[in-house]
Design an enzyme around this catalytic site. Structure first.
Site, short mmCIF file in Angstrom:
data_model
loop_
_atom_site.label_atom_id
_atom_site.label_comp_id
_atom_site.label_asym_id
_atom_site.label_seq_id
_atom_site.Cartn_x
_atom_site.Cartn_y
_atom_site.Cartn_z
N GLY A 268 38.73 56.43 44.44
CA GLY A 268 39.16 55.31 43.62
C GLY A 268 38.51 53.99 43.99
O GLY A 268 38.53 53.05 43.19
N ARG A 269 37.94 53.91 45.19
CA ARG A 269 37.23 52.67 45.58
C ARG A 269 36.10 52.98 46.55
O ARG A 269 35.59 52.09 47.22
CB ARG A 269 38.21 51.69 46.21
N LYS B 249 33.34 51.98 51.03
CA LYS B 249 34.76 51.91 50.69
C LYS B 249 35.11 50.46 50.39
O LYS B 249 34.93 49.59 51.23
CB LYS B 249 35.61 52.43 51.85
N ASP C 240 42.26 48.12 42.02
CA ASP C 240 41.13 47.24 41.71
C ASP C 240 39.82 47.70 42.34
O ASP C 240 38.79 47.06 42.16
CB ASP C 240 41.43 45.80 42.12
N ARG D 157 31.13 54.16 55.46
CA ARG D 157 31.49 55.29 56.30
C ARG D 157 30.50 56.44 56.08
O ARG D 157 29.92 56.59 55.00
CB ARG D 157 32.93 55.72 56.05
N ASP E 153 44.57 65.55 50.05
CA ASP E 153 43.36 64.84 49.65
C ASP E 153 42.73 64.08 50.80
O ASP E 153 41.61 63.56 50.67
CB ASP E 153 43.65 63.88 48.49
N ASN E 154 43.41 64.03 51.94
CA ASN E 154 42.87 63.36 53.12
C ASN E 154 42.46 64.35 54.21
O ASN E 154 42.28 63.97 55.36
CB ASN E 154 43.91 62.39 53.71
#
Length: 573
Positions: A140-141, A160, A172, A230, A307-308
Site C-alpha cells: 500500500g505504500r 516504503k 495516503d 529496504r 501478510d507480514n
C-alpha cells in the site's frame, strides 16, 4: 489431525473467497526522470518478467485480478535529504555509500527519479490479520524500484513511504520519520544480531509533513515524512499465496511456487514431483529458526499477520515492534493487540498458526497434499525447540545441555527476572561477569553476603538494584550448575561462550525514542552513534565504552519508557 486440516481448508477458503475491495480516484502519473544508483550494478526484472502483472496501467485503489504486481510510479517529494545510509547493505548489493550520497542517487531513494532499465511495481497479496481474513492487501505504500543482480544472488530495493499504489486502500501511501527511523535501525540491528531480516539501505527525509493519528483517538497531527529503502532477496509472503487461493488462481500460484523454488531454493529439482512439499518444508524450518532467534533476543514483532510473514523466513515489516526490557513473557508492544495474540511468549504459536494458513492455501490449490502439509507442520515444534534450546545453552554458558535439569534452571531464571524486575538483555549479558566456582560444594558454602556481591554483577555499575530472595536462590543453583568441575569451562571460557550469544545492546524502544526526538529536531548525531553501536552488539570494547559513559544503551529502561508511545505503539506510521 488430517481430517481437521481438510475441514480447515474448506472453511478458510470459503471465508476468503467472499471478500471485496473498494475502488478510488485515479492518482495522476508523475513525469519522473531516470538515473543510476551506481555505475557497476546489474539491473534485472525477474519478478515482473516471470509472473503475471496487472493490465491496468492507471494508479487507483481497486481489486487487482489475475496478477501478482501492478506497475506504479513513486510520488515525488518536495525536498529529499539523505539522513542515513548503510555501508554494509550498500556493499551487499554492489554499491558504495559514496555512490548513494550523490544527488541523483538520493532522488532515486526518495522516489523522485527512476532507476534506468527498471519499471517499478507494487506487489499484490492478502492476509489473515489478527486471525481474520482481510482480503486483498498488497504494497500500500511500498514500491520496488530495482532488482539488483549480484553473482548468483538478487536483491529487491523497495521504497516504503513512496506514495499511493493500487493497494493503498484508504491510506495516503506515505510514512513518517519516527516509524521509518525505527525500521531502518531495527533492520540493521537484527542483521548484526544474526537474525534473518530484510535490510535497510537508506533513510531519506522528504521535506513534507504527513498527517497521522498516532493512537487512533482523533488527535491528528502533522509529522515529518520519510522514505526508507529496504532490501531483501524477495518480499513474497504467506499472504501472496493466500490471495491466489482465495480467488481460485491455481495456475498463477503454480507459476509463483515454481519461481520461488527456482530463485530461492535452487537445490530443489524443478521437475521433482515433491518440489512444493520440499519448498513448504523449508519455509517451516526457516520460520521455526527465525522465531527461535526472536525469542532468544527478546524481540517482539507486534503484528504477526500472515501478510507480514516471509516465505524465506526473514523478519519483515517492522511496525509496532519492541524488545523486552524488564522481563515480561506477556509483553505486547502494539496498542492494537488488546488480547495479546502476538505477545512475546505467543510468537511461536502465532507463527505455527500462520504456517497452517499457508498450508491451507497450498492444499486448496493442489500444490500440496494434506498429509504432506501435516508432516511439515508437525515438525515445527521440534525444529523450534531444538534451535531455541541450543541458543539458550550458549546464552546460559552451559558446555552441554543437561535435559530437564537445565530446562528448569532456565525457567527459574526467567521467573527470577520477572519477579526481580531485571532487564532481559542486560542481565543475560552481565551474567557472564559472575565468576565460576570450582565445585558444587563451593557454591553451597557461599555466604549470603557473597551471593549478594555476585548479584551486583547483574546490573550496570551505575545502577543500584536491591537483591530479592528469588535471585539469591537462583544464583546459588546456577553457580553449582556452571562450576568448573561439572561444566568443564573456566570463567573466561564460559564468558566467551555467553558473550558470543548475548548482545550488550538491542534497539529497545526507549533508546529509539530519544533518537527519534533528536532527529525530528534536526539533530542526527545520536542516530549515527546508535547505528555504529548496533553494528557491534557482541563486542566487549564497544560495551565497555558505553559503560564508561553511563550510556542509556547499557541502562535499564527509565520510568518514562513505560508511557504510551514508547513501550507500546500503534500501527499508525
Amino acid at each position: 489431525m488430517l481430517a481437521a486440516l481438510r475441514s480447515s481448508v474448506r472453511r478458510t477458503v470459503r471465508a476468503m473467497a467472499s471478500h471485496t475491495t473498494l475502488d478510488s480516484p485515479v492518482v495522476p502519473t508523475p513525469d519522473l526522470p531516470s538515473g543510476k544508483l551506481g555505475q557497476s550494478i546489474s539491473i534485472t526484472n525477474s519478478f515482473t518478467e516471470a509472473l503475471p502483472g496487472d493490465v491496468e496501467e492507471r494508479n487507483f485503489v481497486r481489486r487487482v485480478e489475475k496478477a501478482l504486481w501492478s506497475h506504479v510510479l513513486p510520488t515525488p517529494v518536495s525536498a529529499p535529504a539523505l539522513l542515513a545510509v548503510s555501508d554494509d547493505c550498500a556493499a551487499l548489493v554492489g554499491l558504495s555509500a559514496e555512490e548513494l550520497k550523490r544527488r541523483e542517487a538520493v532522488e532515486i531513494l526518495a522516489g523522485n527519479r527512476l532507476v534506468d532499465g527498471f519499471r517499478p511495481y507494487a506487489q499484490a497479496y492478502g492476509g489473515h490479520q489478527f486471525g481474520a481474513w482481510a482480503g486483498q492487501l498488497g504494497d500500500g505504500r511500498a514500491i520496488t524500484i530495482a532488482e539488483v543482480q549480484k553473482g548468483n544472488l538478487s536483491y529487491e530495493l523497495q521504497l516504503k513511504g513512496a506514495g499511493k499504489t493500487p493497494y493503498s486502500r484508504f491510506a495516503d501511501g506515505r510514512a513518517v520519520l519516527r516509524s521509518s527511523l525505527r525500521e531502518y535501525v531495527c533492520s540493521e540491528a537484527m542483521h548484526y544480531l544474526g537474525i534473518p531480516t530484510s535490510r535497510a539501505l537508506s533513510l531519506v527525509t522528504t521535506g513534507d509533513q504527513v498527517l497521522r493519528d498516532m493512537f487512533y483517538d482523533g488527535n491528528i497531527k502533522p509529522e515529518p515524512g520519510a522514505v526508507v529503502c529496504r532490501v531483501a532477496p524477495s518480499f513474497i509472503r504467506f499472504g501472496t499465496f493466500e490471495l491466489l487461493a482465495s480467488r481460485g488462481d491455481d495456475s498463477i500460484a503454480r507459476e509463483l511456487a515454481d519461481y520461488t523454488i527456482r530463485r530461492f531454493f535452487p537445490e530443489i529439482p524443478s521437475s521433482a514431483e515433491s518440489r512444493y512439499a520440499d519448498m513448504f518444508q523449508r519455509v517451516v524450518a526457516s520460520t521455526a529458526s527465525t522465531v527461535a532467534k526472536w525469542q532468544g533476543a527478546g524481540f517482539v514483532h507486534g503484528v504477526l499477520n500472515t501478510d507480514n510473514m516471509s516465505v524465506l523466513g526473514l523478519t519483515i515489516d517492522y511496525g509496532p515492534f519492541g524488545f523486552v526490557d524488564t522481563y515480561d513473557p506477556l509483553h505486547v508492544p502494539n496498542t492494537t493487540d488488546q488480547g495479546g495474540r502476538y505477545a512475546f511468549s505467543q510468537q511461536p504459536t502465532a507463527a505455527l498458526w500462520n504456517l497452517q494458513r499457508f498450508a491451507i492455501a497450498l492444499v486448496h490449490m493442489g500444490l500440496l497434499a494434506v498429509d504432506e502439509a501435516q508432516e511439515a507442520l508437525d515438525a515445527f515444534d521440534g525444529l523450534f525447540q531444538a534451535e531455541h534450546r541450543e541458543l539458550l545453552r550458549r546464552k546460559m554458558g552451559f558446555a552441554e545441555w543437561e535435559g530437564e535439569t537445565d530446562a528448569n534452571i532456565v525457567r527459574e531464571f526467567y521467573d527470577m527476572l520477572e519477579k526481580a524486575e531485571y532487564d532481559m538483555t542486560i542481565t543475560h549479558r552481565r551474567l557472564a561477569r559472575v565468576p565460576s566456582v570450582a565445585s558444587e560444594s563451593e557454591a553451597e558454602e557461599l555466604s549470603d553476603g557473597r551471593i549478594d556481591e555476585l548479584l551486583a554483577h547483574l546490573t550496570p555499575p551505575f545502577v543500584q538494584k536491591e537483591p530479592v530472595q528469588e535471585a539469591r536462590l537462583w544464583l546459588r543453583q546456577y553457580l553449582a550448575r556452571t562450576c568448573v568441575e561439572r561444566n568443564n569451562l573456566n570463567t573466561a571460557e564460559r564468558a566467551d561462550l555467553m558473550n558470543a550469544a548475548n548482545p550488550w545492546l538491542t534497539p529497545r524502544n526507549h533508546i529509539l525514542q530519544k533518537v527519534i526526538e533528536d532527529a525530528e529536531r534536526g539533530k542526527c548525531d545520536p542516530l549515527h552513534d546508535l547505528l555504529r553501536a548496533i553494528s557491534q552488539p557482541y563486542d566487549a570494547a564497544a560495551e565497555e565504552g558505553a559503560l564508561a559513559t553511563e550510556s542509556s544503551y547499557t541502562a535499564p529502561a527509565p520510568a518514562w519508557a513505560k508511557r504510551r508511545g514508547v513501550a507500546k505503539l500503534s500501527c499508525s506510521s
